[in-house]
Design an enzyme around this catalytic site. Structure first.
Site, PDB file in Angstrom:
ATOM      1  N   HIS A  18     -54.052 -67.020 -14.757  1.00  0.00           N
ATOM      2  CA  HIS A  18     -54.070 -66.048 -13.572  1.00  0.00           C
ATOM      3  C   HIS A  18     -54.221 -66.904 -12.356  1.00  0.00           C
ATOM      4  O   HIS A  18     -53.390 -66.742 -11.480  1.00  0.00           O
ATOM      5  CB  HIS A  18     -55.400 -65.280 -13.572  1.00  0.00           C
ATOM      6  CG  HIS A  18     -55.305 -63.847 -14.680  1.00  0.00           C
ATOM      7  ND1 HIS A  18     -56.229 -63.759 -15.605  1.00  0.00           N
ATOM      8  CD2 HIS A  18     -54.249 -63.376 -15.155  1.00  0.00           C
ATOM      9  CE1 HIS A  18     -56.021 -62.654 -16.224  1.00  0.00           C
ATOM     10  NE2 HIS A  18     -54.803 -62.542 -15.994  1.00  0.00           N
ATOM     11  N   LYS A  42     -58.242 -49.302 -22.017  1.00  0.00           N
ATOM     12  CA  LYS A  42     -58.245 -50.554 -22.419  1.00  0.00           C
ATOM     13  C   LYS A  42     -59.577 -51.144 -22.839  1.00  0.00           C
ATOM     14  O   LYS A  42     -59.339 -52.121 -23.618  1.00  0.00           O
ATOM     15  CB  LYS A  42     -57.485 -51.642 -21.498  1.00  0.00           C
ATOM     16  CG  LYS A  42     -56.068 -51.434 -21.358  1.00  0.00           C
ATOM     17  CD  LYS A  42     -55.385 -52.925 -20.793  1.00  0.00           C
ATOM     18  CE  LYS A  42     -53.766 -52.729 -21.101  1.00  0.00           C
ATOM     19  NZ  LYS A  42     -53.149 -54.094 -20.458  1.00  0.00           N
ATOM     20  N   ARG A  91     -45.334 -65.528 -19.802  1.00  0.00           N
ATOM     21  CA  ARG A  91     -45.647 -66.568 -20.542  1.00  0.00           C
ATOM     22  C   ARG A  91     -44.746 -66.983 -21.454  1.00  0.00           C
ATOM     23  O   ARG A  91     -44.345 -68.018 -21.880  1.00  0.00           O
ATOM     24  CB  ARG A  91     -47.067 -66.227 -21.274  1.00  0.00           C
ATOM     25  CG  ARG A  91     -48.146 -66.304 -20.143  1.00  0.00           C
ATOM     26  CD  ARG A  91     -49.326 -65.582 -21.080  1.00  0.00           C
ATOM     27  NE  ARG A  91     -49.150 -64.382 -21.542  1.00  0.00           N
ATOM     28  CZ  ARG A  91     -50.029 -63.495 -21.717  1.00  0.00           C
ATOM     29  NH1 ARG A  91     -51.195 -63.802 -21.976  1.00  0.00           N
ATOM     30  NH2 ARG A  91     -49.762 -62.095 -21.854  1.00  0.00           N
ATOM     31  N   SER A 129     -56.606 -63.305 -21.574  1.00  0.00           N
ATOM     32  CA  SER A 129     -57.789 -62.841 -21.433  1.00  0.00           C
ATOM     33  C   SER A 129     -58.400 -62.620 -22.698  1.00  0.00           C
ATOM     34  O   SER A 129     -59.512 -62.838 -23.273  1.00  0.00           O
ATOM     35  CB  SER A 129     -58.057 -61.512 -20.479  1.00  0.00           C
ATOM     36  OG  SER A 129     -57.757 -61.753 -19.324  1.00  0.00           O
TER      37      SER A 129
HETATM   38  O1  PNS Z   1     -53.135 -57.333 -17.064  1.00  0.00           O
HETATM   39  P1  PNS Z   1     -52.394 -56.089 -17.483  1.00  0.00           P
HETATM   40  O2  PNS Z   1     -53.284 -55.316 -18.453  1.00  0.00           O
HETATM   41  O3  PNS Z   1     -51.115 -56.376 -18.396  1.00  0.00           O
HETATM   42  O4  PNS Z   1     -52.046 -55.319 -16.254  1.00  0.00           O
HETATM   43  C1  PNS Z   1     -51.143 -54.181 -16.531  1.00  0.00           C
HETATM   44  C2  PNS Z   1     -51.146 -53.326 -15.119  1.00  0.00           C
HETATM   45  C3  PNS Z   1     -52.550 -52.874 -14.750  1.00  0.00           C
HETATM   46  C4  PNS Z   1     -50.328 -54.230 -14.194  1.00  0.00           C
HETATM   47  C5  PNS Z   1     -50.349 -51.773 -15.536  1.00  0.00           C
HETATM   48  O5  PNS Z   1     -50.729 -51.288 -16.427  1.00  0.00           O
HETATM   49  C6  PNS Z   1     -50.009 -51.153 -14.219  1.00  0.00           C
HETATM   50  O6  PNS Z   1     -49.519 -51.306 -13.432  1.00  0.00           O
HETATM   51  N1  PNS Z   1     -50.862 -49.740 -14.211  1.00  0.00           N
HETATM   52  C7  PNS Z   1     -50.886 -48.867 -13.360  1.00  0.00           C
HETATM   53  C8  PNS Z   1     -50.516 -47.808 -13.626  1.00  0.00           C
HETATM   54  C9  PNS Z   1     -48.785 -47.668 -13.434  1.00  0.00           C
HETATM   55  O7  PNS Z   1     -48.282 -47.773 -12.530  1.00  0.00           O
HETATM   56  N2  PNS Z   1     -47.771 -47.420 -14.302  1.00  0.00           N
HETATM   57  C10 PNS Z   1     -46.580 -47.205 -14.402  1.00  0.00           C
HETATM   58  C11 PNS Z   1     -45.925 -48.797 -14.649  1.00  0.00           C
HETATM   59  S1  PNS Z   1     -45.960 -49.293 -16.155  1.00  0.00           S
END
Ligand code: PNS
Length: 160
Positions: A18, A42, A91, A129
């Protein structure tokens, strides 16, 4: 105009992968908002507050990186911050399908916010993570994967 990016994620916990993305995003944008998602489904190991505190400590010397939390739609949050872009790290091919879906959904909701992908440095291409938590729980070494203060936080969480 100030170029602002939101770098969203779970950061459970923040890793050197990150940090690599944040530092590279800071070369492109004037400000990078590291946005910790409230995603209880999660089942995160660390609370949002713990994750924010860790990121703030790690980024304390960089005034152009700020840390925040968000709930609800990412694009709504990005718009509320007046961010022009969402930054995500890629990645491997395995990330691509999910990231493409997310970027397209987000673009469908708002054309004001672009998703910018940065390819993770090859050195961190295996790092996540989840892998850190798994290796740590099996008593493997995680030095070189996370900052020392994250290792301390894991020690505290697992009473080691
Ligand atoms: O680190 P991660 O868990 O891959 O992050 C995922 C994240 C938090 C970026 C994604 O789940 C997100 O954007 N959540 C907010 C809800 C949202 O906007 N959903 C619509 C787009 S998928």
């Amino acid at each position: 105009m100030k170029k602002i990016a939101v770098y969203p994620g779970s950061f459970d916990p923040i890793t050197f992968g990150h940090l690599d993305i944040i530092n590279r995003a800071l070369k492109i944008f004037d400000e990078v908002i590291i946005a910790v998602a409230h995603n209880e489904q999660k089942k995160p190991l660390f609370t949002v507050e713990e994750r924010v505190d860790m990121i703030k400590s790690v980024m304390k010397d960089n005034t152009r990186a700020t840390v925040d939390t968000f709930d609800g739609l990412l694009v709504d949050y990005a718009r509320s911050c007046k961010a022009q872009a969402i930054v995500r790290g890629l990645r491997a091919i395995s990330d691509f399908e999910y990231e493409l879906q997310m970027a397209q959904i987000n673009r469908g909701i708002s054309r004001e916010v672009e998703t910018v992908f940065l390819m993770t440095s090859v050195f961190y291409s295996f790092l996540s993570s989840s892998i850190v938590k798994e290796v740590y729980s099996l008593k493997g070494p995680i030095d070189g994967l996370v900052p020392p203060l994250v290792k301390k936080a894991l020690d505290a969480k697992f009473n080691r």
